[in-house]
Write a protein that holds these residues in place. Structure first.
Motif, PDB file in Angstrom:
ATOM      1  N   GLN A 145       0.879  -1.162   0.000  1.00  0.00           N
ATOM      2  CA  GLN A 145       0.000   0.000   0.000  1.00  0.00           C
ATOM      3  C   GLN A 145       0.919   1.214   0.000  1.00  0.00           C
ATOM      4  O   GLN A 145       1.781   1.333   0.868  1.00  0.00           O
ATOM      5  N   LEU A 146       0.765   2.078  -0.994  1.00  0.00           N
ATOM      6  CA  LEU A 146       1.670   3.206  -1.173  1.00  0.00           C
ATOM      7  C   LEU A 146       0.921   4.515  -0.976  1.00  0.00           C
ATOM      8  O   LEU A 146      -0.236   4.656  -1.360  1.00  0.00           O
ATOM      9  N   PHE A 147       1.622   5.480  -0.399  1.00  0.00           N
ATOM     10  CA  PHE A 147       1.104   6.823  -0.231  1.00  0.00           C
ATOM     11  C   PHE A 147       2.081   7.771  -0.910  1.00  0.00           C
ATOM     12  O   PHE A 147       3.295   7.601  -0.796  1.00  0.00           O
ATOM     13  N   GLY A 148       1.575   8.752  -1.637  1.00  0.00           N
ATOM     14  CA  GLY A 148       2.465   9.687  -2.309  1.00  0.00           C
ATOM     15  C   GLY A 148       1.727  10.547  -3.304  1.00  0.00           C
ATOM     16  O   GLY A 148       0.533  10.820  -3.151  1.00  0.00           O
ATOM     17  N   ARG A 149       2.454  10.944  -4.356  1.00  0.00           N
ATOM     18  CA  ARG A 149       1.879  11.823  -5.370  1.00  0.00           C
ATOM     19  C   ARG A 149       2.312  11.355  -6.747  1.00  0.00           C
ATOM     20  O   ARG A 149       3.324  10.672  -6.906  1.00  0.00           O
ATOM     21  N   ILE A 150       1.563  11.752  -7.753  1.00  0.00           N
ATOM     22  CA  ILE A 150       1.873  11.398  -9.130  1.00  0.00           C
ATOM     23  C   ILE A 150       2.707  12.511  -9.744  1.00  0.00           C
ATOM     24  O   ILE A 150       2.416  13.688  -9.566  1.00  0.00           O
ATOM     25  N   GLY A 151       3.758  12.124 -10.454  1.00  0.00           N
ATOM     26  CA  GLY A 151       4.584  13.074 -11.189  1.00  0.00           C
ATOM     27  C   GLY A 151       4.570  12.707 -12.666  1.00  0.00           C
ATOM     28  O   GLY A 151       4.392  11.542 -13.027  1.00  0.00           O
ATOM     29  N   MET A 152       4.743  13.700 -13.522  1.00  0.00           N
ATOM     30  CA  MET A 152       4.706  13.458 -14.961  1.00  0.00           C
ATOM     31  C   MET A 152       6.023  13.903 -15.589  1.00  0.00           C
ATOM     32  O   MET A 152       6.531  14.983 -15.267  1.00  0.00           O
ATOM     33  N   ASN A 153       6.576  13.075 -16.455  1.00  0.00           N
ATOM     34  CA  ASN A 153       7.775  13.405 -17.216  1.00  0.00           C
ATOM     35  C   ASN A 153       7.376  13.521 -18.680  1.00  0.00           C
ATOM     36  O   ASN A 153       6.797  12.601 -19.244  1.00  0.00           O
ATOM     37  N   VAL A 154       7.692  14.656 -19.286  1.00  0.00           N
ATOM     38  CA  VAL A 154       7.366  14.890 -20.685  1.00  0.00           C
ATOM     39  C   VAL A 154       8.661  15.254 -21.406  1.00  0.00           C
ATOM     40  O   VAL A 154       9.473  16.034 -20.890  1.00  0.00           O
ATOM     41  N   TYR A 155       8.883  14.661 -22.587  1.00  0.00           N
ATOM     42  CA  TYR A 155      10.103  14.933 -23.342  1.00  0.00           C
ATOM     43  C   TYR A 155       9.860  14.719 -24.822  1.00  0.00           C
ATOM     44  O   TYR A 155       8.895  14.070 -25.222  1.00  0.00           O
ATOM     45  N   ILE A 156      10.749  15.276 -25.638  1.00  0.00           N
ATOM     46  CA  ILE A 156      10.709  15.077 -27.085  1.00  0.00           C
ATOM     47  C   ILE A 156      11.716  13.980 -27.407  1.00  0.00           C
ATOM     48  O   ILE A 156      12.894  14.084 -27.074  1.00  0.00           O
ATOM     49  N   GLY A 157      11.258  12.899 -28.024  1.00  0.00           N
ATOM     50  CA  GLY A 157      12.108  11.759 -28.321  1.00  0.00           C
ATOM     51  C   GLY A 157      12.917  11.945 -29.588  1.00  0.00           C
ATOM     52  O   GLY A 157      12.803  12.967 -30.288  1.00  0.00           O
ATOM     53  N   ASN A 158      13.756  10.957 -29.894  1.00  0.00           N
ATOM     54  CA  ASN A 158      14.577  10.970 -31.110  1.00  0.00           C
ATOM     55  C   ASN A 158      13.724  11.011 -32.374  1.00  0.00           C
ATOM     56  O   ASN A 158      14.198  11.421 -33.427  1.00  0.00           O
ATOM     57  N   ASP A 159      12.480  10.593 -32.254  1.00  0.00           N
ATOM     58  CA  ASP A 159      11.571  10.597 -33.398  1.00  0.00           C
ATOM     59  C   ASP A 159      10.839  11.941 -33.551  1.00  0.00           C
ATOM     60  O   ASP A 159       9.899  12.058 -34.319  1.00  0.00           O
ATOM     61  N   SER A 160      11.278  12.958 -32.793  1.00  0.00           N
ATOM     62  CA  SER A 160      10.698  14.311 -32.801  1.00  0.00           C
ATOM     63  C   SER A 160       9.239  14.342 -32.342  1.00  0.00           C
ATOM     64  O   SER A 160       8.514  15.271 -32.639  1.00  0.00           O
TER      65      SER A 160
END
Length: 130
Positions: free
Chosen positions: A69-84
């Motif tokens: 059972q986990l407690f915490g927060r959601i984080g998001m990682n957004v990036y531009i890949g090699n495929d643009s």
């Protein structure tokens, strides 16, 4: 936020700059629903990547099959890949972990996480606490 699921692969420890360590693991969360107008129950599994920064020593208990059972927060990682193209991923940044059932060994049943046993009372009348 709180989520409960089973660990799908043994946790791994990664060293990052300035002698910090992060424990990374993934869990599977099982869910089910019944589509409108149907009697059939659909089962779905959602896999969630998790990170824990507070103690790398906990990784030894985060084995495949462990129910947590986990407690915490959601984080998001957004990036531009090699495929643009834009890519993204979600990570659950865990602040507290409660182990509900430890992973089972090869030929044994799952072991529920238990609180330490209390000291049993003695039958000796001289050991009374008053």
């Amino acid at each position: 936020m709180e989520i409960t699921g089973r660990i799908v692969k043994d946790a791994s420890i990664f060293k990052v700059k300035e002698n910090r360590e992060v424990v990374n693991f993934s869990i599977a969360v099982n869910d089910s629903y019944r589509p409108k107008g149907s009697t059939e129950v659909k089962k779905i599994v959602t896999y969630i990547d998790c990170s824990y920064w507070l103690s790398a020593g906990l990784a030894q208990w985060l084995k495949k099959g462990t129910l947590v059972q986990l407690f915490g927060r959601i984080g998001m990682n957004v990036y531009i890949g090699n495929d643009s193209q834009a890519h993204g991923s979600l990570t659950f940044h865990t602040s507290d972990i409660k182990i509900l059932v430890f992973a089972r060994a090869d030929d044994t049943k799952p072991v529920p996480a238990k609180a330490p046993k209390k000291q049993q009372a003695s039958n000796d009348p001289d050991d009374l606490p008053f």
